[in-house]
Scaffold this motif. Structure first.
Motif, PDB file in Angstrom:
ATOM      1  N   SER A 221       0.673  36.599-165.589  1.00  0.00           N
ATOM      2  CA  SER A 221      -0.027  37.859-165.317  1.00  0.00           C
ATOM      3  C   SER A 221      -1.424  37.799-165.912  1.00  0.00           C
ATOM      4  O   SER A 221      -1.630  37.279-167.010  1.00  0.00           O
ATOM      5  N   TYR A 222      -2.424  38.351-165.183  1.00  0.00           N
ATOM      6  CA  TYR A 222      -3.812  38.296-165.608  1.00  0.00           C
ATOM      7  C   TYR A 222      -4.256  39.569-166.325  1.00  0.00           C
ATOM      8  O   TYR A 222      -5.442  39.813-166.505  1.00  0.00           O
ATOM      9  N   THR A 223      -3.318  40.421-166.722  1.00  0.00           N
ATOM     10  CA  THR A 223      -3.686  41.689-167.381  1.00  0.00           C
ATOM     11  C   THR A 223      -4.379  41.448-168.712  1.00  0.00           C
ATOM     12  O   THR A 223      -5.226  42.230-169.142  1.00  0.00           O
ATOM     13  N   ILE A 228     -12.196  44.887-172.832  1.00  0.00           N
ATOM     14  CA  ILE A 228     -12.173  46.263-173.356  1.00  0.00           C
ATOM     15  C   ILE A 228     -13.334  47.075-172.801  1.00  0.00           C
ATOM     16  O   ILE A 228     -13.224  48.263-172.514  1.00  0.00           O
ATOM     17  N   SER A 229     -14.485  46.433-172.625  1.00  0.00           N
ATOM     18  CA  SER A 229     -15.665  47.144-172.138  1.00  0.00           C
ATOM     19  C   SER A 229     -15.524  47.581-170.686  1.00  0.00           C
ATOM     20  O   SER A 229     -16.120  48.568-170.272  1.00  0.00           O
ATOM     21  N   ASP A 230     -14.766  46.846-169.928  1.00  0.00           N
ATOM     22  CA  ASP A 230     -14.603  47.175-168.505  1.00  0.00           C
ATOM     23  C   ASP A 230     -13.205  46.750-168.079  1.00  0.00           C
ATOM     24  O   ASP A 230     -12.949  45.579-167.840  1.00  0.00           O
ATOM     25  N   HIS A 231     -12.305  47.728-168.011  1.00  0.00           N
ATOM     26  CA  HIS A 231     -10.912  47.417-167.691  1.00  0.00           C
ATOM     27  C   HIS A 231     -10.728  47.067-166.231  1.00  0.00           C
ATOM     28  O   HIS A 231      -9.667  46.609-165.829  1.00  0.00           O
ATOM     29  N   LYS A 232     -11.749  47.261-165.416  1.00  0.00           N
ATOM     30  CA  LYS A 232     -11.578  47.011-163.977  1.00  0.00           C
ATOM     31  C   LYS A 232     -11.770  45.546-163.629  1.00  0.00           C
ATOM     32  O   LYS A 232     -11.240  45.088-162.621  1.00  0.00           O
ATOM     33  N   GLN A 261      -5.563  34.524-174.601  1.00  0.00           N
ATOM     34  CA  GLN A 261      -6.926  35.015-174.749  1.00  0.00           C
ATOM     35  C   GLN A 261      -7.450  35.725-173.500  1.00  0.00           C
ATOM     36  O   GLN A 261      -8.459  36.413-173.573  1.00  0.00           O
ATOM     37  N   GLY A 262      -6.799  35.486-172.372  1.00  0.00           N
ATOM     38  CA  GLY A 262      -7.273  36.071-171.133  1.00  0.00           C
ATOM     39  C   GLY A 262      -8.569  35.444-170.675  1.00  0.00           C
ATOM     40  O   GLY A 262      -9.371  36.119-170.015  1.00  0.00           O
ATOM     41  N   SER A 263      -8.798  34.190-171.033  1.00  0.00           N
ATOM     42  CA  SER A 263     -10.017  33.488-170.649  1.00  0.00           C
ATOM     43  C   SER A 263      -9.636  32.185-169.965  1.00  0.00           C
ATOM     44  O   SER A 263      -8.472  31.804-169.930  1.00  0.00           O
ATOM     45  N   VAL A 264     -10.641  31.501-169.399  1.00  0.00           N
ATOM     46  CA  VAL A 264     -10.390  30.262-168.671  1.00  0.00           C
ATOM     47  C   VAL A 264     -11.144  29.124-169.345  1.00  0.00           C
ATOM     48  O   VAL A 264     -12.176  29.324-169.987  1.00  0.00           O
ATOM     49  N   PHE A 265     -10.573  27.909-169.190  1.00  0.00           N
ATOM     50  CA  PHE A 265     -11.143  26.706-169.755  1.00  0.00           C
ATOM     51  C   PHE A 265     -11.258  25.650-168.665  1.00  0.00           C
ATOM     52  O   PHE A 265     -10.610  25.733-167.616  1.00  0.00           O
TER      53      PHE A 265
END
Length: 975
Positions: A221-223, A228-232, A261-265
């Motif tokens: 899941s990508y949630t 935080i600054s932009d939940h969209k 972390q919700g980030s990509v590498f």
């Protein structure tokens, strides 16, 4: 107002931030790891152990004090406060599995570290030992390890003390040979954020093997990627795809998503890029508003270089390194296959006590010995070995072949060491052992001392030869020093010795200066038991020499054997005349021996069975028509005269019965499974049997005519004129004069029986203490009637045992015996009623795991079975010594002789299934001895292209064995 945003005060924000930190965050050390030592300034004493700061904090870890090396008043709270007050710098915080139980802090400076806890600022001197990034990288590496290896790595950090911090950069290092699917924890390593900042070749190989798709986490899941600054805005599946200029869509395999972390590498850049500050490498890219930077990165020079490196590494089948590794692996397997065959031949020859070397050491030449000869024989049916011998067989020193005498002796020693280690481990597991020692001179006139230890295993009682030592002095003190050194080298505690058995020589059995006295000074529980077999032989020696008729009878047997065996044609006449026994075996005369009393038994039995035939042969030899010379006839006449006497027939019948029973008893006493009280009962029963023969004098006289009708009917003294003695002033006093049967019965028959019984009774008294201390053990399988003398005697022995072995058992053994008797009465129907019932009880204890139910009784039985009653195992070792060190092998070194003796005597350990991988023997020893082999080998380098790479390196398989994952694989299989 429901639509209004709720504002929090500063204290509330701080509290919430602290709770979030405790629940979900941790601190990662990218640059510096702190090691803190807390001491008191006043007396400089240690207040706390060194806290090694790893990299995870969770609520459970903080609340559980056992998971933290040291928690001093408010230290943890001070650390958290320091983080919230920004006095401790945080590079990043992220979610980490809660299994990691440590505290990690990034201390940017010594001043920041001092602000961890303001409450302790005046009381505690905080020392910070700052390590380089490589230490942090090692700590990060542990997250990628599998749980077993992670624990191994963590265990290496537990022993850090306050005075010094050990260098742990090598802990947990993964060798290239160990890399497989289980080398890393897949649940953790799939997240690229947890990859180590410094990546080694092992991890690169693992990632290439798995492929980038394994780490993409596209199904997650990508949630978590929502900012935080932009939940969209968050990561979408479309970002994993790329649209080419022609409109074709292809996957971005290099793009990896980090669920934590919700980030990509970038897969390639994280592994190979030199730009470690790139967001796709360091912390991950998460600026979804500017997702076009993904395309920019894809076309960057750094990414293209990393991609090229990855393509080259991925195509490892064509790489030079892979080809070299493959060649090394192939040649390593080649030498392993050679060593399999070599070790098989060594095992075969050593277990049978056969010689190895011959007149020369050249393949294809006669008399090159059993070792090379068997290898040549195997090569006729084994193309692999045949090719190896042709290529490397006779190359000489400096050319690796692993068929030389040097390697042969090395392997023999290693196999022996493997067997000895296995036996010593069994003894340590059993704890208790007993000593059996004896010495004998070999053909080189060297006195060899055999050291045998007796101990219990879970299924049997063992007596193992562990050492053959040359001795210079026969004094008890010098022998004890030799024994003490042996036990020290074997790491066996003499305080666990519970018995000792030697022959009756004064230097061994002496009460004050004998070996047994010196052993008792060290361990008073090492009770001495004289060898029962030797004692029984001594009884026979005294009985034979007790009267003139007994001496003459056995002298006649030896003379009869010498007469027939001195000439082959006379022996042929004897053997063709006598008849075979029921077992289709010729019972021929035997030469007598003072040590092997079975020869006396067999000689008497041969005389009894062939009495008439022997008389006929002697009559034929002395007949006028015989072609024998006069000297032969002259020697045969006294033998014929002696065998026709009635006394000779009487003595043959009497001694045949006594020696037959003594020999059967001696054979039983020499068995390993014979326990002390069983031996005592055998001696008592033999004494009872011989004493009852006093009533059978008439019975023996009646049997004489059954031997041969040619035996004279009267005794020798009845055929002679009785001479009456005359005395001066004879007043007619009556002189009692015995003759015939009465004289033989009184002066010979009774004397032999009484002498045998008195000598046996004397030997039995030496074993009476066994009954006084161990009688209760022999009655475990029966329920005794109450209020009887037998029950009182058993209870008395139990009391003596508890008093003697108070360090091994306690008084609760009495209750255990009561319960066990009831238990055994219930279980007994499922067991055979054998003579070795005590051994059955011991096996039952181990099979049913009764140690927890009857611990003291278990110990008592083990001690009782450990006590030896004979030193026959050492005597049997000397029989092998005569075969191993014969007149053709007198030049063997002491080390080789010791190895040959151990491997031959303990061949069941060498060839059995009780030792791990023993079917192929010694794999781990090969790697342990490589240094000693290499030290004796010259490095060779050949320019011949046909020479293998390992030979070009100069040490053959030696350098590769130490890197094997499992050294036992060296000899697993039947190649």
């Amino acid at each position: 107002m429901s639509g209004c945003k709720k504002y929090l005060s500063g204290a509330q924000k701080r509290k919430k931030k602290k709770e979030d930190l405790l629940m979900t965050s941790a601190v990662k050390c990218n640059k510096i790891t702190g090691f803190f030592s807390l001491t008191n300034e006043s007396d400089d004493k240690l207040v706390s152990n060194v806290i090694e700061i790893d990299h995870s904090i969770s609520k459970e870890n903080i609340n559980n004090e056992t998971n933290i090396n040291c928690i001093v008043d408010g230290t943890v709270d001070g650390i958290v406060d320091g983080i919230l007050d920004d006095t401790i710098d945080i590079n990043n915080h992220y979610n980490i599995p809660e299994e990691v139980n440590a505290i990690s802090i990034a201390c940017m400076s010594y001043d920041n570290a001092k602000n961890v806890s303001s409450n302790l600022k005046d009381k505690i001197n905080l020392h910070v030992d700052l390590k380089e990034t490589v230490q942090t990288d090692h700590l990060n590496n542990t997250h990628c390890l599998s749980p077993a290896k992670q624990n191994q790595s963590n265990n290496g950090l537990e022993n850090t003390n306050s005075t010094s911090v050990k260098d742990t950069t090598n802990i947990g290092t993964i060798h290239h040979a160990d890399i497989d699917d289980n080398s890393f924890d897949e649940l953790t390593v799939k997240d690229p954020y947890f990859w180590p900042s410094k990546i080694n070749d092992d991890f690169v190989d693992y990632c290439i093997k798995k492929g980038p798709s394994f780490f993409q986490n596209k199904q997650k899941s990508y949630t978590q990627s929502a900012r935080i600054s932009d939940h969209k805005r968050h990561l979408t599946p479309a970002m994993f795809e790329r649209t080419l200029p022609n409109g074709q869509i292809c996957d971005r395999l290099w793009l990896l998503y980090s669920p934590s972390q919700g980030s990509v590498f970038c897969f390639m850049c994280k592994l190979f890029s030199k730009n470690r500050e790139n967001s796709f490498v360091k912390n991950g890219f998460d600026q979804w508003k500017k997702f076009e930077k993904i395309s920019y990165h894809e076309n960057s020079m750094y990414h293209r270089e990393a991609n090229t490196t990855w393509l080259l590494r991925e195509n490892s089948l064509n790489s030079v390194n892979q080809q070299i590794c493959k060649q090394i692996s192939t040649e390593t397997q080649y030498w392993i296959d050679v060593l399999k065959r070599v070790v098989a031949v060594i095992k075969y020859l050593s277990s049978r006590g056969l010689p190895f070397r011959g007149d020369n050491e050249v393949f294809g030449v006669k008399n090159n010995g059993n070792y090379l000869g068997i290898l040549e024989l195997i090569s006729e049916f084994d193309p692999f070995l045949k090719t190896h011998i042709e290529l490397h067989g006779n190359k000489g020193r400096g050319h690796p072949s692993y068929l030389s005498t040097t390697i042969l002796n090395e392997l023999i020693t290693l196999i022996k060491r493997r067997v000895i280690n296995y036996i010593e481990n069994e003894i340590r597991e059993s704890k208790y052992f007993s000593l059996i020692l004896d010495s004998t001179p070999d053909l080189s006139k060297v006195d060899q001392m055999a050291i045998v230890l007796r101990y219990c295993t879970s299924h049997n009682v063992q007596e193992r030869l562990l050492e053959l030592k040359p001795i210079d002095s026969h004094k008890g003190e010098s022998i004890f020093k030799l024994l003490e050194d042996f036990l020290k080298n074997s790491k066996l505690d003499i305080l666990n010795c519970r018995g000792q058995s030697y022959d009756n020589a004064p230097n061994m059995s002496g009460t004050y200066e004998g070996l047994q006295a010196y052993v008792k000074k060290k361990c008073d529980l090492a009770i001495y038991v004289p060898c029962t077999a030797h004692s029984l032989n001594l009884v026979g020696v005294h009985s034979v020499n007790c009267c003139l008729e007994a001496v003459n009878f056995f002298g006649f047997l030896q003379s009869l054997y010498n007469f027939f065996s001195s000439a082959t044609h006379r022996w042929n006449i004897l053997t063709t005349s006598i008849e075979k026994s029921d077992s289709n075996r010729l019972l021929v005369l035997k030469s007598l021996s003072d040590t092997r009393w079975s020869c006396h038994t067999e000689s008497c039995k041969a005389l009894i069975n062939n009495y008439t035939k022997i008389i006929e042969v002697l009559e034929t030899i002395i007949s006028p028509n015989s072609k024998e010379n006069e000297d032969t006839k002259r020697n045969a006449r006294p033998l014929l005269k002696k065998i026709l006497k009635k006394e000779t027939g009487y003595m043959a019948l009497l001694w045949n019965d006594i020696l037959e029973r003594s020999n059967k008893t001696s054979i039983q006493l020499q068995t390993i499974n014979c326990d002390p009280l069983k031996a005592l009962n055998l001696l008592i029963s033999l004494k009872h049997y011989v004493s009852n023969l006093r009533k059978c004098s008439t019975l023996y006289e009646n049997k004489i005519n059954q031997l041969s009708p040619k035996i004279k009917e009267k005794y020798s003294d009845e055929q002679e004129r009785i001479k009456k003695k005359k005395f001066p002033n004879d007043s007619g006093c009556n002189q009692v004069s015995l003759s015939g049967h009465d004289k033989f019965r009184v002066e010979t028959y009774y004397v032999i029986i009484d002498s045998f019984c008195s000598q046996l009774e004397k030997r039995i008294e030496a074993y009476s203490f066994l009954k006084n201390n161990f009688l209760f053990i022999t009655k475990l399988h029966v329920v005794l009637p109450q209020d009887t003398d037998e029950e009182e005697e058993v209870n008395k022995s139990l009391e003596n045992f508890i008093l003697l072995y108070k360090k091994d058992v306690d008084n609760t053994i009495q209750n255990e015996i009561i319960q066990f008797k009831k238990y055994w009465s219930i279980s007994k129907p499922s067991y055979d009623d054998t003579q070795d019932y005590l051994l059955d009880i011991w096996k039952h204890f181990n099979e049913k795991n009764l140690l927890l139910s009857f611990p003291n009784l278990y110990t008592a039985i083990k001690i009782y079975l450990t006590i030896p009653i004979a030193n026959c195992s050492a005597e049997r070792a000397f029989s092998k010594l005569a075969r191993i060190k014969n007149k053709y092998r007198t030049s063997s070194s002491q080390e080789n002789l010791n190895s040959f003796m151990v491997l031959c005597s303990e061949s069941d350990v060498l060839e059995g299934d009780s030792m791990p991988n023993t079917s192929s023997s010694v794999p781990y020893l090969l790697s342990s001895s490589m240094n000693s082999i290499r030290s004796r080998r010259q490095s060779t380098c050949s320019n011949n292209s046909s020479t293998g790479i390992l030979q070009q390196l100069g040490s053959g398989v030696v350098k590769q064995l130490s890197t094997l994952q499992n050294p036992y694989q060296l000899f697993s299989g039947n190649k």
